[in-house]
Design an enzyme around this catalytic site. Sequence first.
Site, PDB file in Angstrom:
ATOM      1  N   LYS A  45       0.839  -1.208   0.000  1.00 13.39           N
ATOM      2  CA  LYS A  45       0.000   0.000   0.000  1.00 13.39           C
ATOM      3  C   LYS A  45       0.867   1.248   0.000  1.00 13.39           C
ATOM      4  CE  LYS A  45      -3.875  -2.427   1.974  1.00 13.39           C
ATOM      5  NZ  LYS A  45      -4.490  -2.987   3.159  1.00 13.39           N
ATOM      6  N   GLN A  89      -5.591  -2.287   9.190  1.00 10.42           N
ATOM      7  CA  GLN A  89      -5.217  -3.549   8.547  1.00 10.42           C
ATOM      8  C   GLN A  89      -5.771  -4.728   9.344  1.00 10.42           C
ATOM      9  OE1 GLN A  89      -3.448  -3.716   5.545  1.00 10.42           O
ATOM     10  NE2 GLN A  89      -4.063  -5.859   5.679  1.00 10.42           N
ATOM     11  N   ASP A 112     -11.825   1.687   2.777  1.00 14.46           N
ATOM     12  CA  ASP A 112     -11.944   0.239   2.625  1.00 14.46           C
ATOM     13  C   ASP A 112     -13.407  -0.176   2.467  1.00 14.46           C
ATOM     14  OD1 ASP A 112      -9.823  -1.465   2.328  1.00 14.46           O
ATOM     15  OD2 ASP A 112      -9.409  -1.706   4.475  1.00 14.46           O
TER      16      ASP A 112
END
Length: 276
Positions: A45, A89, A112
Amino acid sequence: MDGNALAKRVRMDVKKQAARLDAPPGLAVIIVGHNPASEVYVAHKEKDCARCGIVSHTYRLGEEAGQEKLPALIHRLNNQPDIHGILVQLPLPGGYGAEAVLQAIAPEKDVDAFHTVTAGKFYLNKGPTFLPCTPAGVMELLDAYAIDPRGKHAVVVGHSNIVGKPMAMMLLQRDATVTICHIHTADLAMHTRMADILVCAVGKAGLITAGMVKPGAVVIDVGINRDGNKICGDVDFDAVGKIASHITPVPGGVGPMTRAMLMKNTLEAAKNIATR
Ligand code: NAD
């Protein structure tokens, strides 16, 4: 279907648009505890952000200290103007209650697309909102190869909140007739053989064999399975590739597109916040 090439095109487009903003988009990635796979994802990322002109901020919290610090950090980032996207995460260490953590992220920074507000807007088709990255990446691939879902029979194998369900909904929103299969589906092959577009998101190597696929079908393999250093999908690529009209490889298919969609969502977040 070449996900690497398409992801590169998406990143170049994000970079061009990001450069036109007054300030660069900022993405905050929070990682709690130590998980080698998560470290690899976070490194990817960071690299993608650098390629797109997005400023990445990685926050590492120790497993113990994180319980107390994580809510305060998310609260701070929710209110920090140079941060446009926030992601935590996953998986979080045991006992963390991932659901409550994800719901603490401000929906306008939920790149997300895991927040219930984001999901609600998406499922009701009442945007603007962020789209879940993996299925959004699949839709980009279909569009890039001029595959129109309208009127087609799409079969999605897997019904998770992250992939299968939003995938089915995106195909439905583009006027496909959609069948969703899962672990309790009796006679999976009977369904998959009817698919014009078959998307498999299970995590079981070799699940989809050539005998389960209609000749000429479009086959999208979302699965990621590790065997030592080797990665493969859920589809028997060599055999199915001989009869499918299109097929995504693993690696190099859906994976890079998922990451590219995160960059796109972060750009959208920055644009939305800039025009408020
Ligand atoms: P999950 O474990 O949450 O869901 C798996 C789904 O598969 C469930 O709906 C389950 O009912 C179904 N399933 C399990 N065994 C089955 C069987 N024998 N027949 C039919 N259905 C079966 O997983 P997930 O988070 O949805 O991820 C699925 C796969 O996609 C995993 O391999 C994951 O690593 C991969 N993934 C890839 C990307 C990417 O960017 N390429 C992104 C997310 C997930």
